[in-house]
Design a protein around this motif. Structure first.
Motif, PDB file in Angstrom:
ATOM      1  N   ILE A  56       0.836  -1.204   0.000  1.00  0.00           N
ATOM      2  CA  ILE A  56       0.000   0.000   0.000  1.00  0.00           C
ATOM      3  C   ILE A  56       0.871   1.255   0.000  1.00  0.00           C
ATOM      4  O   ILE A  56       0.634   2.200  -0.765  1.00  0.00           O
ATOM      5  N   ASP A  57       1.889   1.257   0.855  1.00  0.00           N
ATOM      6  CA  ASP A  57       2.774   2.425   0.920  1.00  0.00           C
ATOM      7  C   ASP A  57       3.508   2.638  -0.397  1.00  0.00           C
ATOM      8  O   ASP A  57       3.749   3.782  -0.807  1.00  0.00           O
ATOM      9  N   ALA A  58       3.873   1.567  -1.049  1.00  0.00           N
ATOM     10  CA  ALA A  58       4.541   1.683  -2.349  1.00  0.00           C
ATOM     11  C   ALA A  58       3.617   2.352  -3.362  1.00  0.00           C
ATOM     12  O   ALA A  58       4.041   3.218  -4.139  1.00  0.00           O
ATOM     13  N   LEU A  59       2.342   1.952  -3.335  1.00  0.00           N
ATOM     14  CA  LEU A  59       1.359   2.569  -4.233  1.00  0.00           C
ATOM     15  C   LEU A  59       1.177   4.044  -3.922  1.00  0.00           C
ATOM     16  O   LEU A  59       1.162   4.895  -4.825  1.00  0.00           O
ATOM     17  N   LEU A  60       1.075   4.367  -2.635  1.00  0.00           N
ATOM     18  CA  LEU A  60       0.848   5.752  -2.231  1.00  0.00           C
ATOM     19  C   LEU A  60       2.065   6.624  -2.535  1.00  0.00           C
ATOM     20  O   LEU A  60       1.916   7.798  -2.897  1.00  0.00           O
ATOM     21  N   ARG A  61       3.257   6.066  -2.382  1.00  0.00           N
ATOM     22  CA  ARG A  61       4.465   6.833  -2.714  1.00  0.00           C
ATOM     23  C   ARG A  61       4.553   7.088  -4.223  1.00  0.00           C
ATOM     24  O   ARG A  61       4.976   8.169  -4.647  1.00  0.00           O
ATOM     25  N   GLU A  62       4.152   6.093  -4.984  1.00  0.00           N
ATOM     26  CA  GLU A  62       4.136   6.269  -6.439  1.00  0.00           C
ATOM     27  C   GLU A  62       3.134   7.356  -6.828  1.00  0.00           C
ATOM     28  O   GLU A  62       3.410   8.205  -7.680  1.00  0.00           O
ATOM     29  N   ARG A  63       1.984   7.302  -6.185  1.00  0.00           N
ATOM     30  CA  ARG A  63       0.954   8.318  -6.445  1.00  0.00           C
ATOM     31  C   ARG A  63       1.440   9.692  -6.030  1.00  0.00           C
ATOM     32  O   ARG A  63       1.234  10.683  -6.733  1.00  0.00           O
ATOM     33  N   GLN A  64       2.117   9.788  -4.883  1.00  0.00           N
ATOM     34  CA  GLN A  64       2.658  11.058  -4.414  1.00  0.00           C
ATOM     35  C   GLN A  64       3.716  11.579  -5.374  1.00  0.00           C
ATOM     36  O   GLN A  64       3.775  12.782  -5.656  1.00  0.00           O
ATOM     37  N   SER A  65       4.542  10.681  -5.886  1.00  0.00           N
ATOM     38  CA  SER A  65       5.578  11.078  -6.836  1.00  0.00           C
ATOM     39  C   SER A  65       4.973  11.674  -8.099  1.00  0.00           C
ATOM     40  O   SER A  65       5.475  12.675  -8.626  1.00  0.00           O
ATOM     41  N   VAL A  66       3.880  11.072  -8.583  1.00  0.00           N
ATOM     42  CA  VAL A  66       3.200  11.592  -9.774  1.00  0.00           C
ATOM     43  C   VAL A  66       2.664  12.994  -9.506  1.00  0.00           C
ATOM     44  O   VAL A  66       2.816  13.912 -10.323  1.00  0.00           O
ATOM     45  N   VAL A  67       2.038  13.170  -8.338  1.00  0.00           N
ATOM     46  CA  VAL A  67       1.490  14.477  -7.962  1.00  0.00           C
ATOM     47  C   VAL A  67       2.605  15.516  -7.869  1.00  0.00           C
ATOM     48  O   VAL A  67       2.470  16.633  -8.375  1.00  0.00           O
TER      49      VAL A  67
END
Length: 303
Positions: free
Chosen positions: A112-123
């Protein structure tokens, strides 16, 4: 100077002073080379909320200015909402993990954290290129906003200038509590959170009326605000996971985390309702009458 009204000073000048101080502090933070860009964004959003809380307190007395200024500070803060939301999602995941015990494998949170970090990186990639320029431009826009503050006019004076705004905000908090008890949807809980937040700002602004009493009430409001804030963050967290559910190969991840979210939210809500019931127990007209007495006592000139 700080975020509170002085009852023995002209109310219109006090409102302008507080708004001006918040704008000045925001400009200073935006131009502070020791602060990173994300801290600047976070601080700016907080300043906007404080100014909107102030405007809401004097809403009936300030007339059409409320709509103009409230919309301006709301819209400016919302320009950075994606950045802040991405950070909060990660913080929520880390907080939820502390309540997982042995119910959820740690590997689920890693994914989950990996997904959220990826999403944060995109933002961040979307905003990073123009963020520095945006913050510089924002400083100039705040200077213009500071000039507008000098033109604010209150149609009422003394306690009458704030009574309507305080009563309306408190009354809405009372109504939202009843809606929570009857409905309980995420939207209703979120609305109650917002009304409680504004009531908290109003107590901060009025704390000089009787500090021990109002500060004690504010502590309770802050606690309620934290409970409702954590509940809202978990609701958004859960919605986000379901939005990206296809990115998880193991369907049990969503199932387990959803159950944990709901369990934690239930705990938060069970604490929030009795506390909120105590906070909103007094009728709006009664609490306003009491505050008016405080105001009249404190604002009397010394003889």
């Amino acid at each position: 100077m700080s975020y509170h009204l002085k009852p023995n000073e002209p109310i219109d000048q006090e409102v302008k002073r507080i708004a001006r101080e918040q704008v000045n502090k925001s400009i200073a933070e935006l131009t502070d080379t020791d602060l990173d860009k994300h801290e600047k964004v976070h601080q700016f959003r907080k300043r906007c909320k404080k100014i909107r809380g102030l405007l809401r307190l004097v809403r009936p007395a300030i007339g059409d200015t409320y709509q103009v200024e409230n919309r301006w500070f709301r819209d400016k803060a919302s320009e950075f909402s994606e950045i802040r939301d991405a950070e909060v999602l990660l913080e929520t995941s880390q907080s939820l993990r502390k309540h997982a015990h042995k119910e959820v494998p740690s590997t689920y949170f890693h994914q989950i954290d990996a997904l959220l970090r990826e999403r944060q990186s995109v933002v961040m990639d979307e905003h990073e290129g123009r963020l520095t320029t945006t913050l510089i431009k924002l400083s100039d826009e705040l200077r213009s906003a500071r000039e507008r503050i000098e033109d604010w006019v209150l149609e009422e004076t003394s306690f009458s200038a704030i009574q309507g705004g305080f009563k309306k905000t408190y009354q809405r908090g009372c109504h939202m509590l009843q809606d929570v008890l009857e409905d309980g949807s995420d939207e209703v809980w979120h609305e109650w959170r917002k009304r409680t937040k504004y009531h908290g700002y109003h107590l901060r602004l009025l704390r000089n009326l009787w500090k021990p009493v109002i500060n004690a009430r504010r502590d309770e409001i802050d606690e309620l605000g934290e409970l409702l804030g954590d509940d809202h963050d978990l609701a958004v967290f859960e919605q986000t996971l379901h939005k990206y559910h296809k990115q998880f190969s193991n369907t049990k991840i969503i199932e387990k985390i959803t159950c944990l979210c709901q369990k934690r939210r239930s705990q938060l809500q069970q604490r929030a309702i009795p506390l909120g019931t105590l906070i909103y127990a007094e009728k709006p007209k009664h609490i306003c009458r009491r505050l008016k007495i405080y105001w009249e006592v404190v604002s009397k000139p010394e003889t």
